[in-house]
Design a protein around this motif. Structure first.
Motif, PDB file in Angstrom:
ATOM      1  N   LEU A  86      14.344   9.711   1.420  1.00 27.23           N
ATOM      2  CA  LEU A  86      13.023   9.685   0.790  1.00 27.23           C
ATOM      3  C   LEU A  86      11.914   9.448   1.810  1.00 27.23           C
ATOM      4  CD1 LEU A  86      11.781   9.876  -2.084  1.00 27.23           C
ATOM      5  CD2 LEU A  86      11.733   7.375  -2.087  1.00 27.23           C
ATOM      6  N   LEU A  87      12.244   8.839   2.943  1.00 31.27           N
ATOM      7  CA  LEU A  87      11.241   8.516   3.956  1.00 31.27           C
ATOM      8  C   LEU A  87      11.226   9.532   5.098  1.00 31.27           C
ATOM      9  CD1 LEU A  87      11.756   4.638   4.192  1.00 31.27           C
ATOM     10  CD2 LEU A  87      10.403   5.976   2.565  1.00 31.27           C
ATOM     11  N   ALA A  88      11.821  10.701   4.896  1.00 35.54           N
ATOM     12  CA  ALA A  88      11.914  11.711   5.945  1.00 35.54           C
ATOM     13  C   ALA A  88      10.533  12.153   6.430  1.00 35.54           C
ATOM     14  CB  ALA A  88      12.691  12.923   5.438  1.00 35.54           C
ATOM     15  N   TYR A  89      10.438  12.413   7.720  1.00 33.30           N
ATOM     16  CA  TYR A  89       9.229  13.009   8.297  1.00 33.30           C
ATOM     17  C   TYR A  89       9.634  13.724   9.583  1.00 33.30           C
ATOM     18  CZ  TYR A  89       9.268   8.844  11.308  1.00 33.30           C
ATOM     19  OH  TYR A  89       9.646   7.852  12.185  1.00 33.30           O
ATOM     20  N   ARG A 141       6.503   2.495  -2.354  1.00 32.28           N
ATOM     21  CA  ARG A 141       5.986   1.859  -3.560  1.00 32.28           C
ATOM     22  C   ARG A 141       6.454   2.597  -4.817  1.00 32.28           C
ATOM     23  NH1 ARG A 141       1.519   3.261  -6.153  1.00 32.28           N
ATOM     24  NH2 ARG A 141       0.753   4.476  -4.373  1.00 32.28           N
ATOM     25  N   ARG A 142       6.600   3.915  -4.724  1.00 25.30           N
ATOM     26  CA  ARG A 142       6.968   4.724  -5.887  1.00 25.30           C
ATOM     27  C   ARG A 142       8.422   5.199  -5.820  1.00 25.30           C
ATOM     28  NH1 ARG A 142       2.444   9.329  -6.087  1.00 25.30           N
ATOM     29  NH2 ARG A 142       3.650   9.900  -7.946  1.00 25.30           N
ATOM     30  N   ARG A 143       9.256   4.476  -5.090  1.00 27.39           N
ATOM     31  CA  ARG A 143      10.626   4.922  -4.837  1.00 27.39           C
ATOM     32  C   ARG A 143      11.373   5.281  -6.134  1.00 27.39           C
ATOM     33  NH1 ARG A 143      14.494   4.631  -0.930  1.00 27.39           N
ATOM     34  NH2 ARG A 143      13.215   3.342   0.466  1.00 27.39           N
ATOM     35  N   ALA A 144      11.351   4.400  -7.107  1.00 29.90           N
ATOM     36  CA  ALA A 144      12.117   4.631  -8.334  1.00 29.90           C
ATOM     37  C   ALA A 144      11.637   5.891  -9.052  1.00 29.90           C
ATOM     38  CB  ALA A 144      12.005   3.417  -9.254  1.00 29.90           C
ATOM     39  N   GLU A 145      10.312   6.054  -9.159  1.00 30.32           N
ATOM     40  CA  GLU A 145       9.744   7.218  -9.836  1.00 30.32           C
ATOM     41  C   GLU A 145      10.108   8.509  -9.118  1.00 30.32           C
ATOM     42  OE1 GLU A 145       5.330   9.264 -10.537  1.00 30.32           O
ATOM     43  OE2 GLU A 145       5.554   7.407  -9.371  1.00 30.32           O
ATOM     44  N   SER A 164       4.190  15.027   1.256  1.00 30.46           N
ATOM     45  CA  SER A 164       2.745  14.922   1.499  1.00 30.46           C
ATOM     46  C   SER A 164       2.245  13.487   1.330  1.00 30.46           C
ATOM     47  CB  SER A 164       1.975  15.847   0.547  1.00 30.46           C
ATOM     48  OG  SER A 164       1.982  15.335  -0.784  1.00 30.46           O
ATOM     49  N   LEU A 165       3.060  12.623   0.734  1.00 35.58           N
ATOM     50  CA  LEU A 165       2.661  11.239   0.492  1.00 35.58           C
ATOM     51  C   LEU A 165       2.899  10.381   1.728  1.00 35.58           C
ATOM     52  CD1 LEU A 165       4.302  10.708  -3.029  1.00 35.58           C
ATOM     53  CD2 LEU A 165       1.883  11.130  -2.554  1.00 35.58           C
ATOM     54  N   PRO A 166       2.016   9.436   2.011  1.00 35.95           N
ATOM     55  CA  PRO A 166       2.287   8.481   3.087  1.00 35.95           C
ATOM     56  C   PRO A 166       3.577   7.717   2.815  1.00 35.95           C
ATOM     57  CG  PRO A 166       0.004   8.318   2.338  1.00 35.95           C
ATOM     58  CD  PRO A 166       0.719   9.201   1.364  1.00 35.95           C
TER      59      PRO A 166
END
Length: 479
Positions: free
Chosen positions: A348-351, A271-275, A263-265
């Motif tokens: 992590l960047l899947a869409y 920006r929050r990759r590590a978290e 749901s995140l852009p």
């Protein structure tokens, strides 16, 4: 040797299980809500009419909560058609499964039984036993007051205490309650500080009544919120740009967490990759448990085509399941390769994007010589159409007839037109999946869909799952 009738029964049960795992009667990418409900209702009626014992036994499997409620309701509606032995067996299964459902879902089921006029002795006994086993009647009275009140009236049950009865049916007639939570609810009508000791959903109404600013309310109520309440508020805040309650992502269930991540852009994910990566890996590790690293060499083909958008009701759900499976399989495998249909390498960047070249990715996957190949896709292989089926047929019949490579297709989408999840090939087993957390059990269940085991083995498997569920239910009651 199973008879022809046994083989048909086994196929029917597996078809129904796939539907009961994946479908919630809501719109999907390729079918609307009406088609989903009509198809699902037919399967429930067919199973109940032809295989009542097996229909009840499905309660012990990993079907979704929507279908658990439908199965229980239909069994109770038709209690007069069951034998005495069936009623006893069904009663145990229903009680065991009700103990695993969220309370709001159970109260919704009881309300549906009330509206349908189902009020036989067995139904009343089941409602009585579930309510008497609730750990905190005062909490239920505050958080689920309407549902609890209607259930007690329908089942002709007396409140656990005179004070609880007064709270349910005439709450403002008391000037004081001895039970702390009930007294807190009473004080919250005129004391703002009291509402912060109530469950979030109850406190929210009092906060609006007192005109408390939203940000101030959320900051103070945060310790009373559940994990999912926190995550839902964080999702809403991310969409609207408002202030939310920071969620402890590392504690979130895996598939729920991937839904949030998607749901995140994309910029926020970067920006929050590590978290986010830490949270996803921690959630996957919890699911893998003692099986971490025990699956050997695993390759996954993961569908991130445009159809994984799902629908407005189940937004990005198929993609969320695939992403969760990706992280779980990485935890289960000793050597893992994940291949997305888009060719993307950063999970992590899947869409959702593009066509569905499942066949091409299966060829790539087989080139890695895995001991297990897991395909997570809605089954719409279209680039080119039919390639996946042909690749899997040739692999199974000519290149690997000894089945050195275990192959299973997991499908998160119910195909209403075919009364089943869409299959890639008859050469490999297909099982429905709703949550990645169920993946290990579904891979086990898929052996029955492969046709190498029959009805007797399937019944044994279901009986084993039922015994495990009921044993856990008894342990919970003992506590």
């Amino acid at each position: 040797m199973d008879s022809y009738g046994d083989l048909i029964a086994a196929d029917d049960v597996l078809l129904f299980v796939n539907a009961a795992i994946t479908s919630t009667g809501q719109r999907e990418f390729h079918s609307d809500a009406g088609e989903q409900r009509l198809s699902l209702d037919f399967l429930h009626a067919y199973m109940l009419g032809n295989y009542r014992d097996l229909y009840a036994g499905v309660l012990a499997l990993d079907i979704n909560d929507h279908n658990v409620a439908l199965v229980i309701r239909r069994l109770l509606e038709t209690a007069g058609e069951a034998t005495a032995d069936q009623r006893r067996s069904e009663g145990r299964l229903i009680a065991g499964r009700l103990a695993t459902l969220p309370p709001q879902r159970v109260y919704g089921l009881f309300d549906a039984l009330r509206r349908a006029g189902v009020n036989n002795r067995r139904t009343r006994a089941i409602m009585r036993d579930w309510l008497s086993a609730r750990p905190d009647p005062a909490f239920d009275a505050v958080k689920y007051r309407s549902g609890l009140k209607r259930a007690m009236r329908h089942a002709h049950l007396a409140p656990a205490s005179e004070e609880l009865g007064a709270f349910l049916f005439a709450p403002l007639t008391r000037k004081h309650y001895a039970t702390p939570l009930l007294e807190t609810w009473r004080r919250a009508h005129y004391e703002q500080t009291a509402l912060y000791e109530l469950p979030y959903t109850v406190a929210e109404g009092f906060a609006a009544k007192h005109g408390i600013p939203r940000d101030a309310f959320l900051e103070r109520i945060a310790p009373r919120m559940t994990r999912l309440e926190t995550l839902r508020l964080q999702e809403s805040a991310d969409k609207t740009g408002t202030t939310g309650v920071p969620a402890d992502l590392a504690r979130m269930p895996l598939t729920r967490l991937t839904t949030y991540v998607l749901s995140l852009p994309v910029d926020d994910r970067l920006r929050r990759r590590a978290e986010l990566t830490h949270a996803l890996e921690a959630a996957a590790d919890r699911v893998a448990g003692s099986h971490r690293g025990s699956w050997g060499k695993v390759t996954a083909v993961l569908d991130d085509s445009f159809s994984t958008f799902g629908s407005v009701h189940k937004r990005r759900r198929p993609l969320a399941v695939a992403l969760a499976c990706h992280y779980l399989l990485a935890a289960l495998a000793g050597d893992y390769t994940g291949l997305w249909t888009s060719g993307r390498t950063d999970a992590l960047l899947a869409y959702p994007y593009g066509p569905t070249p499942v066949g091409r990715r299966i060829l790539d996957a087989l080139d890695t010589s895995p001991s297990r190949l897991v395909i997570v896709s809605d089954g719409w292989d279209n680039a080119p159409p039919g390639l996946a089926a042909e690749v899997l047929r040739i692999w199974r019949t000519r290149l690997d007839p000894e089945r050195r490579t275990s192959i299973v297709h997991l499908n998160p989408v119910y195909d209403a037109a075919d009364f089943d999840v869409r299959r890639l090939s008859a050469a490999v087993p297909t099982a429905g999946i709703r949550d990645a957390e169920d993946l290990p059990a579904l891979v086990e269940l898929a052996q029955f869909a492969e046709g190498r085991t029959g009805l007797a083995e399937l019944i044994t498997y279901m009986d084993t799952r039922a015994a495990r569920m009921l044993s856990g239910h008894r342990q919970e009651e003992a506590r």
